[in-house]
Design a protein around this motif. Structure first.
Motif, short mmCIF file in Angstrom:
data_model
loop_
_atom_site.label_atom_id
_atom_site.label_comp_id
_atom_site.label_asym_id
_atom_site.label_seq_id
_atom_site.Cartn_x
_atom_site.Cartn_y
_atom_site.Cartn_z
N ILE A 169 20.21 2.85 7.95
CA ILE A 169 20.68 1.82 7.02
C ILE A 169 19.80 1.70 5.78
O ILE A 169 20.20 1.07 4.81
N ALA A 170 18.62 2.30 5.81
CA ALA A 170 17.72 2.24 4.64
C ALA A 170 16.60 3.27 4.82
O ALA A 170 16.39 3.79 5.91
N GLN A 171 15.93 3.52 3.71
CA GLN A 171 14.73 4.35 3.72
C GLN A 171 13.64 3.59 2.97
O GLN A 171 13.37 3.86 1.80
N PRO A 172 13.00 2.61 3.66
CA PRO A 172 11.97 1.80 3.01
C PRO A 172 10.82 2.66 2.49
O PRO A 172 10.47 3.68 3.10
N ALA A 173 10.24 2.23 1.40
CA ALA A 173 9.11 2.97 0.82
C ALA A 173 7.84 2.65 1.59
O ALA A 173 7.47 1.49 1.75
N VAL A 174 7.20 3.70 2.10
CA VAL A 174 5.90 3.61 2.75
C VAL A 174 5.06 4.74 2.18
O VAL A 174 5.48 5.91 2.24
N ARG A 175 3.91 4.40 1.65
CA ARG A 175 3.06 5.43 1.02
C ARG A 175 2.79 6.58 1.97
O ARG A 175 2.51 6.38 3.15
N PHE A 176 2.82 7.78 1.41
CA PHE A 176 2.49 9.00 2.13
C PHE A 176 3.34 9.18 3.39
O PHE A 176 2.83 9.62 4.42
N SER A 177 4.63 8.87 3.30
CA SER A 177 5.46 8.91 4.50
C SER A 177 6.92 9.23 4.21
O SER A 177 7.41 8.95 3.12
N LYS A 178 7.56 9.76 5.22
CA LYS A 178 9.03 9.88 5.25
C LYS A 178 9.50 8.77 6.17
O LYS A 178 8.93 8.57 7.25
N THR A 179 10.53 8.03 5.76
CA THR A 179 10.93 6.86 6.54
C THR A 179 12.44 6.79 6.75
O THR A 179 13.22 7.33 5.97
N ALA A 180 12.81 6.04 7.78
CA ALA A 180 14.20 5.70 8.02
C ALA A 180 14.23 4.40 8.83
O ALA A 180 13.48 4.25 9.79
N LEU A 181 15.07 3.48 8.40
CA LEU A 181 15.33 2.28 9.16
C LEU A 181 16.68 2.51 9.83
O LEU A 181 17.70 2.69 9.15
N LEU A 182 16.67 2.56 11.16
CA LEU A 182 17.85 2.89 11.94
C LEU A 182 18.30 1.67 12.73
O LEU A 182 17.48 0.89 13.21
#
Length: 184
Positions: A169-182
């Motif tokens: 549902i989103a890809q929140p910004a986190v430094r130095f990271s790949k992200t996914a909010l599932l």
């Protein structure tokens, strides 16, 4: 002393996982406050020495709790020592998982999987297990390190997550990271 599986960060490096410099770059409260509320049950899988666990325990308050889950007993002991005698101690459940399953059955509102899914021996089994634990509409915040996880590998992890019943549902910004909010 029990050693960690080869893909897992060893307990001897716990200090590098929990320090002030990292807190400046990856502030747990700033990162997690949009998703974690008082009274929630939260799973911190691959909690290590508790970099996120203590902030999560404070955020869920007296009515909530955090399940600190790690494959390494030494990491759980470091966290246990850190919170011993504090108000946070009663909010944290310490749980040693196995390499292929969490071994948990309690439904949770939110799961944090920070820099650990790439270490799983079988990502599909892990993601299926996590999806089963989530309550309806529950959230899994998946964060992976860009150095160890390529764009292609992260896309494959997301594909596996979708196959288990999770929706990004989103890809929140986190430094130095790949992200996914599932979401379940």
């Amino acid at each position: 002393m029990e050693s960690a599986p080869p893909r897992v960060c060893p307990a001897q490096r716990a200090g590098s996982l929990d320090n002030r410099f990292r807190r400046l770059l990856q502030n747990p409260r700033r990162m997690l406050s949009p998703y974690v509320r008082e009274g929630m049950t939260v799973l911190d899988i691959g909690c290590g020495p508790g970099f996120f666990t203590t902030d999560l325990a404070d955020m869920v308050g007296d009515r909530g709790r955090v399940i600190a889950c790690d494959i390494q007993p030494a990491m759980l002991e470091k966290l246990r020592h850190k919170v011993r005698g504090t108000a946070l101690e009663s909010r944290i459940v310490f749980h040693q998982c196995r390499e292929t399953t969490t071994g948990l059955t309690e439904p949770v509102d939110f799961i944090l999987a920070f820099y650990m899914v790439h270490e799983a021996a079988d990502q599909t089994l892990l993601l299926r297990d996590l999806c089963t634990l989530l309550k309806p509409q529950g959230l899994l915040f998946l964060v992976e390190p860009p150095i160890h996880v390529s764009k292609t590998a992260f896309a494959e992890t997301l594909r596996k997550a979708q196959e288990t019943g999770l929706t990004m549902i989103a890809q929140p910004a986190v430094r130095f990271s790949k992200t996914a909010l599932l979401q379940k």
